[in-house]
Write a protein that holds these residues in place. Sequence first.
Motif, PDB file in Angstrom:
ATOM      1  N   LEU A  60       0.291  -1.317   0.431  1.00 55.68           N
ATOM      2  CA  LEU A  60      -0.048   0.335  -0.402  1.00 55.68           C
ATOM      3  C   LEU A  60       0.834   1.570  -0.359  1.00 55.68           C
ATOM      4  N   THR A  61       2.406   1.313   0.015  1.00 59.72           N
ATOM      5  CA  THR A  61       2.907   2.518   0.170  1.00 59.72           C
ATOM      6  C   THR A  61       2.319   3.258  -0.904  1.00 59.72           C
ATOM      7  N   GLY A  62       2.715   3.312  -1.980  1.00 59.33           N
ATOM      8  CA  GLY A  62       2.602   4.216  -2.633  1.00 59.33           C
ATOM      9  C   GLY A  62       0.919   5.318  -3.030  1.00 59.33           C
ATOM     10  N   SER A  63       0.580   3.855  -2.709  1.00 60.62           N
ATOM     11  CA  SER A  63      -1.369   4.721  -2.892  1.00 60.62           C
ATOM     12  C   SER A  63      -1.611   5.103  -1.161  1.00 60.62           C
ATOM     13  N   LYS A 138      12.959  -6.468 -17.399  1.00 53.34           N
ATOM     14  CA  LYS A 138      13.000  -6.152 -18.587  1.00 53.34           C
ATOM     15  C   LYS A 138      13.178  -7.049 -19.906  1.00 53.34           C
ATOM     16  N   GLY A 139      11.899  -6.935 -20.698  1.00 52.80           N
ATOM     17  CA  GLY A 139      12.349  -8.179 -21.732  1.00 52.80           C
ATOM     18  C   GLY A 139      12.022  -9.800 -22.007  1.00 52.80           C
ATOM     19  N   ASN A 140      12.220  -9.611 -20.467  1.00 53.29           N
ATOM     20  CA  ASN A 140      11.992 -10.854 -20.162  1.00 53.29           C
ATOM     21  C   ASN A 140      12.997 -12.238 -20.165  1.00 53.29           C
ATOM     22  N   ALA A 193      10.768  -8.636  -1.864  1.00 54.23           N
ATOM     23  CA  ALA A 193      10.835  -9.559  -2.857  1.00 54.23           C
ATOM     24  C   ALA A 193      10.559  -8.799  -4.204  1.00 54.23           C
ATOM     25  N   LEU A 194      10.548  -7.246  -4.550  1.00 49.10           N
ATOM     26  CA  LEU A 194      10.282  -6.913  -5.858  1.00 49.10           C
ATOM     27  C   LEU A 194      11.506  -6.672  -6.541  1.00 49.10           C
ATOM     28  N   SER A 195      12.651  -5.510  -5.542  1.00 54.86           N
ATOM     29  CA  SER A 195      13.697  -5.227  -5.432  1.00 54.86           C
ATOM     30  C   SER A 195      14.569  -6.590  -5.988  1.00 54.86           C
ATOM     31  N   LYS A 196      14.244  -7.288  -5.572  1.00 52.39           N
ATOM     32  CA  LYS A 196      15.150  -8.424  -5.939  1.00 52.39           C
ATOM     33  C   LYS A 196      15.530  -8.823  -7.092  1.00 52.39           C
ATOM     34  N   VAL A 197      14.025  -8.365  -8.596  1.00 59.94           N
ATOM     35  CA  VAL A 197      14.123  -8.503  -9.926  1.00 59.94           C
ATOM     36  C   VAL A 197      14.619  -7.285  -9.793  1.00 59.94           C
ATOM     37  N   LYS A 213       3.238  -2.736 -11.411  1.00 60.15           N
ATOM     38  CA  LYS A 213       2.607  -1.536 -12.142  1.00 60.15           C
ATOM     39  C   LYS A 213       3.764  -0.281 -11.812  1.00 60.15           C
ATOM     40  N   ALA A 214       3.494  -0.247 -10.910  1.00 59.53           N
ATOM     41  CA  ALA A 214       4.359   1.134  -9.882  1.00 59.53           C
ATOM     42  C   ALA A 214       6.064   0.628 -10.438  1.00 59.53           C
ATOM     43  N   ALA A 215       6.497  -0.336 -10.877  1.00 58.92           N
ATOM     44  CA  ALA A 215       7.951  -0.735 -11.493  1.00 58.92           C
ATOM     45  C   ALA A 215       7.691  -0.594 -12.204  1.00 58.92           C
TER      46      ALA A 215
END
Length: 272
Positions: A60-63, A138-140, A193-197, A213-215
């Motif tokens: 919920l950080t951004g919202s 990006k680019g998977n 978890a997202l930051s690891k990517v 979506k945020a990233a």
Amino acid sequence: MPETRDVSVRARWTSIVLAAVTVASLTACGSDSANTAATGASASPNAVSGPITVFAAASLTGSFTQIGKDFEAANPGTTVTFSFAGSSALATQINQGAPADVFASAAPANMKTVTDAGNADGTPETFVKNQLVIVVPKGNPKNITTLAGLAQPGVKVALCAPQVPCGAAAQKALQAANVTVTPVTQEQDVKAALSKVTLGEVDAALVYRTDAKAAASDVEGVEFPESASAINEYPIVVVKNAPNKAGAQAFVAYVLSEPAKKVLTDAGFQAP
């Protein structure tokens, strides 16, 4: 006789003057009331003010940061401070007596630990839902298009820890797909978890749509059908021993309002 007549005249004029003063006073009061109604002003001594501390799920950080700013603008004199983390950690802190006014969890299970301990004031209300996606760079580069792709040899995956809502949802989705994944790391909240990517430390992670979506400038989100079996509901409640109970109630009411709902849906959350 002349003296009696003078007294009568004076009495009559006194009555006229008093009547005029009364009418003027009533007119003035009526004007003040009309002006107050027109401007929406209120002299209520119970106006919301002071600091409000909100414990909220990391997703919920951004919202909520935006909602907090909007709430402060609508309620001059208030200051909203957030503590964002995994819902399980926040629930534990509240049950241990951490001074919080509001708790917004990313899953009913973590909220239940607070309500079961008697630390909620009222019944929690679901305000949004969220769904998982596979997030890849990006680019998977590993060409991951399904949950089964996470189990391929050489694919490094980050998941949230099982006690965290995004981790519990990930386990449900993987079980629904009959896929076994051995993560290289289990994080305490979805942002980690997202930051690891984004840092290039793993090839993929399971996170919420809203986080992907945020990233979006750094990652791609890959939808998968099994996520429908692991949708998380987000409940919110006033904490029982809230230092600012009136402020907490006002903030919860604002989160449930249309302006806040728009902020949340624009971020990718689903209506409850």
